[in-house]
Every structure is written in C-alpha cells, then in structure tokens.
Design an enzyme around this catalytic site. Sequence first.
Site, PDB file in Angstrom:
ATOM      1  N   VAL A   1     -97.760  10.343  24.336  1.00 36.95           N
ATOM      2  CA  VAL A   1     -97.465  11.769  24.428  1.00 36.95           C
ATOM      3  C   VAL A   1     -98.774  12.439  24.014  1.00 36.95           C
ATOM      4  O   VAL A   1     -99.202  12.304  22.871  1.00 36.95           O
ATOM      5  CB  VAL A   1     -96.322  12.191  23.484  1.00 36.95           C
ATOM      6  CG1 VAL A   1     -96.154  13.703  23.486  1.00 36.95           C
ATOM      7  CG2 VAL A   1     -95.025  11.504  23.883  1.00 36.95           C
ATOM      8  N   PRO A   2     -99.435  13.136  24.924  1.00 41.14           N
ATOM      9  CA  PRO A   2    -100.802  13.597  24.646  1.00 41.14           C
ATOM     10  C   PRO A   2    -100.885  14.826  23.737  1.00 41.14           C
ATOM     11  O   PRO A   2    -101.364  15.892  24.124  1.00 41.14           O
ATOM     12  CB  PRO A   2    -101.348  13.893  26.048  1.00 41.14           C
ATOM     13  CG  PRO A   2    -100.141  14.278  26.834  1.00 41.14           C
ATOM     14  CD  PRO A   2     -99.017  13.426  26.291  1.00 41.14           C
ATOM     15  N   CYS A   3    -100.447  14.662  22.505  1.00 40.09           N
ATOM     16  CA  CYS A   3    -100.527  15.738  21.507  1.00 40.09           C
ATOM     17  C   CYS A   3    -101.963  16.195  21.311  1.00 40.09           C
ATOM     18  O   CYS A   3    -102.204  17.354  20.961  1.00 40.09           O
ATOM     19  CB  CYS A   3     -99.974  15.258  20.164  1.00 40.09           C
ATOM     20  SG  CYS A   3     -98.283  14.666  20.219  1.00 40.09           S
ATOM     21  N   HIS A   4    -102.908  15.305  21.545  1.00 32.54           N
ATOM     22  CA  HIS A   4    -104.321  15.644  21.359  1.00 32.54           C
ATOM     23  C   HIS A   4    -104.798  16.694  22.353  1.00 32.54           C
ATOM     24  O   HIS A   4    -105.820  17.331  22.129  1.00 32.54           O
ATOM     25  CB  HIS A   4    -105.191  14.384  21.441  1.00 32.54           C
ATOM     26  CG  HIS A   4    -105.123  13.678  22.754  1.00 32.54           C
ATOM     27  ND1 HIS A   4    -104.083  12.810  23.074  1.00 32.54           N
ATOM     28  CD2 HIS A   4    -105.925  13.715  23.837  1.00 32.54           C
ATOM     29  CE1 HIS A   4    -104.268  12.336  24.296  1.00 32.54           C
ATOM     30  NE2 HIS A   4    -105.390  12.865  24.781  1.00 32.54           N
ATOM     31  N   ARG A   5    -104.067  16.924  23.430  1.00 33.65           N
ATOM     32  CA  ARG A   5    -104.470  17.917  24.438  1.00 33.65           C
ATOM     33  C   ARG A   5    -104.016  19.332  24.098  1.00 33.65           C
ATOM     34  O   ARG A   5    -104.203  20.248  24.886  1.00 33.65           O
ATOM     35  CB  ARG A   5    -103.927  17.512  25.806  1.00 33.65           C
ATOM     36  CG  ARG A   5    -104.513  16.211  26.318  1.00 33.65           C
ATOM     37  CD  ARG A   5    -103.962  15.823  27.664  1.00 33.65           C
ATOM     38  NE  ARG A   5    -104.406  14.474  27.999  1.00 33.65           N
ATOM     39  CZ  ARG A   5    -103.742  13.649  28.794  1.00 33.65           C
ATOM     40  NH1 ARG A   5    -102.616  14.032  29.375  1.00 33.65           N
ATOM     41  NH2 ARG A   5    -104.208  12.441  29.028  1.00 33.65           N
TER      42      ARG A   5
END
Length: 183
Positions: free
Chosen positions: A136-140
Amino acid sequence: MTSLVYSSAPTPIGTIYLARSEFGICRVAYDLSDDAFEIDVRSRFHLEVRHCPDDPILVDAELQLERYFLRALHAFDVPLDFREGTAFMRRAWSAQSMIPYGQVRSYKWVAEKAGKPRAARAVGQANRRCAISIFVPCHRVISSDGSIGGYGSRADVKEFLLRLEGAQWGKKPVEDVAASWDY
C-alpha cells in the site's frame, strides 16, 4: 489457517519481513530481528507465526519487491489481507493504492477519495497504522504544501522510496493546485 507464516529478504532499506494469512500479506516490517518480528505479529494478530521461507505467496511477494527495488516493477500483484484498521482507514489505503508509481498525492486528496474531505490528519494516522506499507504506497502521500510529511519514524525510507520511483515533491501536488483554481 490458524497461524501465520513469514519470511524475510534483504532490500536496500534493510531486511524486510513479510507475514501472510490465508487471505494474503498482512504484515510488512523492516528494522527488526526475527524474534522481534515474531513478537510483533503475535501481539498484533493473536496468532502463532512460523518461519516459512519457501511459501509460494511469500516467495512471489519477495520477488515482486526485488523487481520493485530494481525499478522493474511499478505495480504489485500480491493478495493483501487488511486485518487491522477502521472502515475509513481501509478506504484511505484503497485510495492510496490508486496513486500511480512515481507520483504523489496529498493527505487531503486521499481524504477526499476516502469520502471524508476534512480528514487529512486521519489519513496520516491511517498511514501510521498501515501494516502492509510499500504494497500500500503510503510513501506516495505528502503534505498539501509539498513537504514530504511523515512515515512513522523513518522519513528517510519514504524519501528513498520516492526517489527510487522518480517522484517529485516540494511543491503542491498537481491535483491540489487544480482543485484550488477558481473556474
């Protein structure tokens, strides 16, 4: 499945640990030892966990992570198991999964997509609680002012992942600028 299985693999951000249930990947962590990861998973899910490096789903997830870190994979295709979180958190994580590789969106954008436009701070809390980051690309997700925002206690990892993807930040995300135009 009355227990979870896990494996670990070396990555540029350190050893990454993956645990899965019968439904999919339910925990991703790094900066831990084997023992600390097992304790984390047991306390989170109240299930036994065993090391299983040959598990086909975990092997596939590890290979996908390897390709991601080599910039050869831009979208993951592994089953995920969202065992934790409120309904809003799950909607926020789902919205983040729509953010394309190499792009960023604001916490506000995610809140709007998750159905609560004024809940940008709650998105930050959802990201902090996300047990399957990277998949889950929370870093984006960055702040509306263009600053990088948080990533637990590891903003350096967030910055590394954004740089790996070629993302740009430091200014308002395009979606936020367009939304503020007066038509």
